[in-house]
Design a protein around this motif. Structure first.
Motif, PDB file in Angstrom:
ATOM      1  N   ASP A  92      -0.205  -0.064 -16.300  1.00 19.13           N
ATOM      2  CA  ASP A  92       0.240  -1.394 -16.732  1.00 19.13           C
ATOM      3  C   ASP A  92       0.332  -1.457 -18.257  1.00 19.13           C
ATOM      4  O   ASP A  92       1.307  -1.993 -18.816  1.00 19.13           O
ATOM      5  N   GLU A  93      -0.683  -0.926 -18.943  1.00 15.15           N
ATOM      6  CA  GLU A  93      -0.663  -0.947 -20.407  1.00 15.15           C
ATOM      7  C   GLU A  93       0.448  -0.049 -20.950  1.00 15.15           C
ATOM      8  O   GLU A  93       1.102  -0.380 -21.953  1.00 15.15           O
ATOM      9  N   ARG A  95       8.052  -1.161 -22.886  1.00 12.10           N
ATOM     10  CA  ARG A  95       8.955  -2.308 -23.000  1.00 12.10           C
ATOM     11  C   ARG A  95       8.986  -2.872 -24.413  1.00 12.10           C
ATOM     12  O   ARG A  95      10.049  -3.212 -24.933  1.00 12.10           O
ATOM     13  N   GLU A  96       7.802  -2.944 -25.039  1.00 14.27           N
ATOM     14  CA  GLU A  96       7.691  -3.703 -26.281  1.00 14.27           C
ATOM     15  C   GLU A  96       7.539  -2.837 -27.533  1.00 14.27           C
ATOM     16  O   GLU A  96       7.838  -3.303 -28.643  1.00 14.27           O
ATOM     17  N   ASN A 136       3.822  -1.855 -20.722  1.00 13.33           N
ATOM     18  CA  ASN A 136       3.973  -2.823 -21.817  1.00 13.33           C
ATOM     19  C   ASN A 136       4.414  -2.122 -23.100  1.00 13.33           C
ATOM     20  O   ASN A 136       5.280  -2.623 -23.839  1.00 13.33           O
TER      21      ASN A 136
END
Length: 419
Positions: free
Chosen positions: A238-239, A245-246, A242
């Motif tokens: 999950d991290e 994506r970012e 992120n």
């Protein structure tokens, strides 16, 4: 001066493949210098070429007396005995050649051929194996010699297959009596013995710590904390997502050698995003900003036995291998550390080799390996492969040894940076 000029003329004729003219000129050399070893050798070779084995032998025996340290001469004498089917004297001549120079591969090749003709195919294969080890690159060989080398290679392969079958049959009863035991190490031992696999040893580029075993993949029972790391795979993924994506711009090429540095096998990946990474730790320095972006993973890392070497380790990163990318064989810096892989995103078609063992990555299944042993990786899929890489201490080092390794590496750095 006249002899020297004649020799140069004879050599020129030989390079031009004007063999009869060369022989005539060598005869003139011999008239001027009756025991000239080079003239005797080449005239002996010319007699062999003309199918005059006895005449060749007389000249070559004189050449051997004039130049007893030249391995080419007894090799050609062996050919004269081969021409008349005298295998005993042929072997004796080859032995003399190899006594002068044990690495004279044409004589070793001829010995293998003689053993094969004599029916000793297994001994011939062992000799051919030595030939393949010492022979120069194929593009430096004549067409005839290339053909002979191909034959040698085929003989070695056939013998390996026959030996493998023989050993399988001979050892079947013993292996069956230990069916419940882990026989993988012995299996590799047998494969090396028959030539199916290579010997891989530790090759650290910076620091070799002696008496540590060269284990490609360590037994996971030595690392009870692996299950906690694996249990966090979903959280780490999950991290990671992120970050992708970012903060995808923070990923950088994993291989980045400066201009002018030797790059060898890294030419295709140097400064390439085909293998890229984002570091949470690098060379013993924590990247606070990246760790803040992955707080749960950063907290988990604090519980692991990461290596602690100032300005060296740990290094912890997300390693991204782009589709259809191969990481070439290489080894790393010190066997005082081991490396953990935790697969986080793994499409089908991703595998990893250490030494003779190749494994498929599977999401959430970690392993620990010795990266000073030759290793390589493949992503044959159409998607990214992402794993976490973590440096840890080799568990076989004592507390005192770890402290001394830290001091040694720190001192080496200070010594070379003082100038």
């Amino acid at each position: 001066m006249r002899v020297t000029a004649l020799v140069q003329t004879a050599l020129h004729h030989m390079r031009e493949r004007r063999l009869d003219e060369a022989a005539q000129t060598w005869s003139e050399v011999l008239q001027a210098a009756p025991e000239h070893p080079q003239a005797l050798l080449h005239l002996g070779q010319h007699k062999l070429y003309r199918k005059d084995a006895l005449g060749a032998r007389r000249l070559l025996e004189r050449a051997a007396s004039a130049d007893p340290k030249n391995p080419v001469i007894p090799l050609n004498l062996a050919f004269t005995y081969r021409a008349v089917g005298d295998s005993q004297n042929e072997m004796a001549a080859l032995t003399r050649s190899l006594t002068i120079d044990p690495y004279f591969f044409p004589a070793l090749l001829a010995k293998g051929m003689l053993l094969e003709r004599s029916g000793a195919r297994r001994k011939a294969a062992q000799t051919f194996k030595d030939v393949l080890t010492i022979a120069p690159p194929e593009d430096q060989l004549t067409g005839e010699m290339q053909q002979a080398m191909r034959h040698a290679r085929e003989a070695v392969e056939k013998n390996a297959q026959a030996l493998d079958t023989f050993l399988s049959e001979r050892l079947a009863v013993i292996e069956a009596s230990h069916a419940g035991d882990d026989l993988r190490r012995f299996g590799e031992c047998r494969d090396i013995a028959v030539g199916k696999k290579k010997i891989f040893t530790q090759k650290p580029s910076l620091l070799y710590f002696p008496r540590l075993p060269a284990i490609p993949f360590y037994d996971r029972t030595d690392f009870p904390w692996l299950k906690d790391l694996e249990a966090a795979t979903g959280t780490i993924r999950d991290e990671l997502m992120n970050l992708l994506r970012e903060d995808s711009g923070k990923f950088r090429p994993y291989v980045s050698h400066p201009a002018g540095a030797p790059i060898a096998q890294w030419e295709g990946l140097n400064n390439s995003m085909r293998w890229n990474a984002l570091f949470l730790w690098k060379d013993g320095i924590r990247d606070e900003q990246n760790c803040k972006r992955c707080p749960r993973m950063a907290a988990l890392l604090d519980t692991l036995p990461m290596i602690g070497l100032p300005n060296f380790g740990p290094t912890v990163l997300f390693s991204v291998l782009e589709p259809h990318t191969h990481i070439p064989p290489h080894s790393s810096v010190t066997n005082a550390r081991l490396v953990v892989h935790l697969p986080v995103i793994v499409p089908k078609g991703c595998r990893f080799r250490v030494g003779n063992e190749t494994r498929d990555w599977r999401e959430g299944e970690a392993w620990v390996f010795d990266d000073t042993i030759d290793h390589e990786a493949w992503n044959d899929s159409d998607e990214k492969r992402v794993i976490v890489m973590i440096d840890i201490w080799n568990p076989l080092l004592t507390t005192a040894e770890r402290a001394l390794v830290c001091g040694l590496l720190s001192s080496l750095r200070d010594y070379y940076s003082a100038e």
